[in-house]
Design a protein around this motif. Sequence first.
Motif, PDB file in Angstrom:
ATOM      1  N   ARG A 116      17.790 125.344  11.014  1.00  0.00           N
ATOM      2  CA  ARG A 116      19.191 125.151  11.379  1.00  0.00           C
ATOM      3  C   ARG A 116      19.488 126.107  12.529  1.00  0.00           C
ATOM      4  O   ARG A 116      19.194 127.300  12.442  1.00  0.00           O
ATOM      5  N   PRO A 118      21.131 128.744  14.777  1.00  0.00           N
ATOM      6  CA  PRO A 118      22.247 129.687  14.760  1.00  0.00           C
ATOM      7  C   PRO A 118      23.320 129.198  15.736  1.00  0.00           C
ATOM      8  O   PRO A 118      22.983 128.574  16.754  1.00  0.00           O
ATOM      9  N   GLY A 119      24.583 129.467  15.432  1.00  0.00           N
ATOM     10  CA  GLY A 119      25.681 128.980  16.267  1.00  0.00           C
ATOM     11  C   GLY A 119      25.465 129.170  17.766  1.00  0.00           C
ATOM     12  O   GLY A 119      25.569 128.212  18.545  1.00  0.00           O
ATOM     13  N   PRO A 120      25.136 130.400  18.203  1.00  0.00           N
ATOM     14  CA  PRO A 120      24.992 130.614  19.654  1.00  0.00           C
ATOM     15  C   PRO A 120      23.848 129.794  20.257  1.00  0.00           C
ATOM     16  O   PRO A 120      23.915 129.401  21.422  1.00  0.00           O
ATOM     17  N   VAL A 121      22.803 129.541  19.467  1.00  0.00           N
ATOM     18  CA  VAL A 121      21.684 128.741  19.978  1.00  0.00           C
ATOM     19  C   VAL A 121      22.109 127.283  20.125  1.00  0.00           C
ATOM     20  O   VAL A 121      21.858 126.635  21.154  1.00  0.00           O
ATOM     21  N   ARG A 123      25.005 126.179  20.698  1.00  0.00           N
ATOM     22  CA  ARG A 123      25.900 126.040  21.850  1.00  0.00           C
ATOM     23  C   ARG A 123      25.130 126.068  23.169  1.00  0.00           C
ATOM     24  O   ARG A 123      25.492 125.366  24.119  1.00  0.00           O
ATOM     25  N   TYR A 153      13.060 128.407  20.842  1.00  0.00           N
ATOM     26  CA  TYR A 153      13.854 127.329  20.249  1.00  0.00           C
ATOM     27  C   TYR A 153      13.735 126.118  21.166  1.00  0.00           C
ATOM     28  O   TYR A 153      13.910 126.249  22.380  1.00  0.00           O
TER      29      TYR A 153
ATOM     30  N   VAL B  25      19.118 136.698  19.581  1.00  0.00           N
ATOM     31  CA  VAL B  25      20.247 135.825  19.909  1.00  0.00           C
ATOM     32  C   VAL B  25      21.544 136.636  19.994  1.00  0.00           C
ATOM     33  O   VAL B  25      22.360 136.440  20.889  1.00  0.00           O
ATOM     34  N   GLN B  29      24.824 137.680  23.036  1.00  0.00           N
ATOM     35  CA  GLN B  29      26.260 137.650  22.728  1.00  0.00           C
ATOM     36  C   GLN B  29      26.910 138.980  23.098  1.00  0.00           C
ATOM     37  O   GLN B  29      28.003 139.023  23.647  1.00  0.00           O
ATOM     38  N   GLU B  48      26.174 133.933   7.807  1.00  0.00           N
ATOM     39  CA  GLU B  48      26.449 132.503   7.742  1.00  0.00           C
ATOM     40  C   GLU B  48      26.091 131.822   9.069  1.00  0.00           C
ATOM     41  O   GLU B  48      25.403 130.806   9.100  1.00  0.00           O
ATOM     42  N   GLU B  49      26.562 132.435  10.161  1.00  0.00           N
ATOM     43  CA  GLU B  49      26.312 131.884  11.505  1.00  0.00           C
ATOM     44  C   GLU B  49      24.817 131.730  11.778  1.00  0.00           C
ATOM     45  O   GLU B  49      24.384 130.785  12.429  1.00  0.00           O
ATOM     46  N   PHE B  50      24.019 132.679  11.267  1.00  0.00           N
ATOM     47  CA  PHE B  50      22.585 132.672  11.561  1.00  0.00           C
ATOM     48  C   PHE B  50      21.753 132.099  10.413  1.00  0.00           C
ATOM     49  O   PHE B  50      20.527 132.048  10.513  1.00  0.00           O
ATOM     50  N   GLY B  51      22.394 131.675   9.351  1.00  0.00           N
ATOM     51  CA  GLY B  51      21.626 131.155   8.215  1.00  0.00           C
ATOM     52  C   GLY B  51      20.651 132.185   7.692  1.00  0.00           C
ATOM     53  O   GLY B  51      19.510 131.878   7.357  1.00  0.00           O
TER      54      GLY B  51
END
Lengths: 250, 250
Positions: A116, A118-121, A123, A153, B25, B29, B48-51
């Motif tokens: 899954r 990560p959010g920043p990835v 985006r 990734y 990552v 940021q 959560e963001e990074f699982g």
Amino acid sequence: MTSENAARPAARRLRADRARQVADVLRRQVLDEVYKAGPLPHEERLAEEFGASRNTVREALDLLRGEGLVRRVPGAGTLVVAEKVPHGLDRLAGLAETLHEHGEVVNEVRAFGPVRAPGPVARRFGLPDGADVFYVERLRRLNGLPLSLDLTYLAPDVGAALDPAELAHRDVFRLIEEAAGQPLGHADISLEAVNADPHSATVLEVPRGAALLMLERLTRLADGRPVDLEYVRFRGDRLTMRGRLLRDLP
Amino acid sequence: MTSENAARPAARRLRADRARQVADVLRRQVLDEVYKAGPLPHEERLAEEFGASRNTVREALDLLRGEGLVRRVPGAGTLVVAEKVPHGLDRLAGLAETLHEHGEVVNEVRAFGPVRAPGPVARRFGLPDGADVFYVERLRRLNGLPLSLDLTYLAPDVGAALDPAELAHRDVFRLIEEAAGQPLGHADISLEAVNADPHSATVLEVPRGAALLMLERLTRLADGRPVDLEYVRFRGDRLTMRGRLLRDLP
């Protein structure tokens, strides 16, 4: 203070300042393999070449020893022990492509599969939060010695098309181009110097805290779609980035 | 071993491997000032963001603390403390030119004057052995904090035309162009990561062994004559090199 320091004659500078000057010029000689075939010239000869004292030359050699570039061998003088390879900054190329003249790149695949994002990835890839991407981690060796640790990734469709068996000997760039059916376009890169954390140091077989060249690279296909986000730790003692900058872009 | 490792599920990887993934990552940021205005999100939110587990996130934050990018403040969470500035890899530009949006670059001139060129330096300039060149050493500060230590050799005619008083606030590149009556053309660069020797560490106000980004740059005038050979140690915690690479050169 500027005018006073500015007027300070070179001869009265600290030996540490002079040693740094000598080391910086010598470093290039060492890296360019000028002295590769045998020992460095004697300290006396170097002192003459650099207009420096023997003590200064000795201190300069100590600095290069600290960087892992040379070693002092009793009876044989100072030998070059570094195998530092150049990586081009002028063109987007994979490691094996870039280093084919320097030996064989073999990749140990440490992880391979969907994760899954990560959010920043997500985006960076223009994918919705929670989307899957493909994750590949490789320890890359040149002629058997660790050169870099690569965290990669990949866009999910590109990653799923990869054959893990191919990753051991081939660059991801080529595999992506085959999977996507189009060439890569460009990449945005960031380069930094970081100290190796203990675990990365163990993996790369360097002392804890060793300087690493850290590369972040987001690579896009020719059509502009981002497909490959990499975080690469190069061993500082094994790699130099080289390129050419123009004063005005064409 | 490749296939076995390749099949290892992400969940069973070492926490250190997972922490490195999260840190890489997160680093971007932090550097892109996503979290500049205040503290980083809580560990739970990041997990959560990074699982990832909270322990993994905590270890990732420890890695970024080790790089001097963030600090943990009791009661306030994790704050970004780095001021890391971008230096372009796409165009030949001086530091003050490059960083004008980020603050004021002030140069402390540590040495200024003619010196007998070391043999390898004379050869880079195409000068006979034993010729004089001009040597300038500067500690460069951005907004008061040390950013780099620059050792600069200049072609003798160019160096002799420089006004040392101008060096405190202006880039050498601009001064060279004025002295030579023509623009610069291009530069060949090498970038490496090295650990700071004790004396350089003191000058740059970093811990001994801190990772430095080391730049060697030979700059030529538009007519091709080499006029400026620099050895620049950038503080690794204060500067990122950024650029774009094309798969095929235009």
